[in-house]
Design an enzyme around this catalytic site. Sequence first.
Site, PDB file in Angstrom:
ATOM      1  N   LYS A  61      20.506 -35.382  -5.558  1.00 41.98           N
ATOM      2  CA  LYS A  61      21.036 -34.734  -6.525  1.00 41.98           C
ATOM      3  C   LYS A  61      21.029 -33.291  -6.241  1.00 41.98           C
ATOM      4  O   LYS A  61      22.135 -32.584  -6.749  1.00 41.98           O
ATOM      5  CB  LYS A  61      20.238 -34.988  -7.868  1.00 41.98           C
ATOM      6  N   LYS A  78      25.253 -51.661  -5.318  1.00 44.94           N
ATOM      7  CA  LYS A  78      24.854 -52.142  -6.584  1.00 44.94           C
ATOM      8  C   LYS A  78      25.942 -51.798  -7.559  1.00 44.94           C
ATOM      9  O   LYS A  78      26.582 -50.721  -7.509  1.00 44.94           O
ATOM     10  CB  LYS A  78      23.538 -52.139  -6.919  1.00 44.94           C
ATOM     11  N   LYS A  92      26.173 -47.410 -13.297  1.00 48.65           N
ATOM     12  CA  LYS A  92      26.911 -46.412 -14.366  1.00 48.65           C
ATOM     13  C   LYS A  92      27.535 -45.152 -14.200  1.00 48.65           C
ATOM     14  O   LYS A  92      28.599 -44.782 -14.434  1.00 48.65           O
ATOM     15  CB  LYS A  92      25.833 -46.377 -15.471  1.00 48.65           C
TER      16      LYS A  92
END
Length: 345
Positions: free
Chosen positions: A127, A208, A211
Amino acid sequence: MSAALTPPNTTESPGRKVLLTCAQPTGASLHLGNYLGAVLNWKRMQDDYECYFGVVDMHAITVPHEPAKLRAASLELVAWYIASGLDPAKANIFIQSHIIGHAELAWVLGCICPLGQLERMTQYKDKAAKHESVGAGLLYYPVLMAADILLYNADAVPVGEDQKQHLELARDLAEKFNSRFSPTFNVPAPFIAKTAARIASLANPEKKMSKSDEDVSGTLYLSDSSSALHKKIMSAVTDSGSEVRAGEDKPGVTNLLQILSAVSGRTVPELEKEFSGQGYGVFKKAVADAVVATLEPVQKKYAELMANKDHLLQTIKTGDESTQKTAYKTLAKVYRKVGFLERVR
């Protein structure tokens, strides 16, 4: 008093193990992978575990965000939880920032957590690389996650691959605190459901469903309309040839077979036999129809909940109050053991 406003019944079986799982209110609704791979399993566990289902809004502010959207997303996530089958009369559904104890315990745990251990966290490094500047909260995030878990003395924590490192930190901090101050915390174990469906992205079946995927065509959101669900599934990446079968050489078709198996209750071999020789078009339409039929009652329940927000807020208040009782007990014990002077009441 309606069932939704009845405090969770967590007192009849005090010996029950504790399960805790949380999700961030990121703005996007839950997706099919969340629903099939996680929420349905949580639903099945409500009678056997003392369950805590949290909306971790404090984690959501570690990166830039819009306050109004965060508030709306937090309420919507609770509605999706309940619409998906989590019962406020059986489980503790709470908002993280409403509970006194998460931030307080995180501070105590942070004081015994080596800085180097946080700097090695994969998610922090990933991040941090995506943002020009990051706040200290992004580095401290795993300690807050450890506090989320240990505050309720969770025995089992459902985690994905990307959270295993964080759970290991929680286990390390529990053991370190117990060793330094005396036994206090359960050492939480990862919970891997044997029946959990593993759902991949429709656009890239090698990863996978998520969101946060920038390519929204690969994610089936619970909030997607029937037409959007159909369009995404009919456009899903498949593989060379036209044979409907599972295999390492056919990740796209395998993913669709697993989705259809999860929503229909039929095995993959049964589905392979049914669609033998029929081609991808017929197969994809069957997957789309089954997914739409599965999500329609969930979407209807969600709409009903969001149409009565006052009732939904009262449901959250009841869950918060039940959750807070547990949090206070743990926090008082921790404060006493670290040497804080007891407050005169």
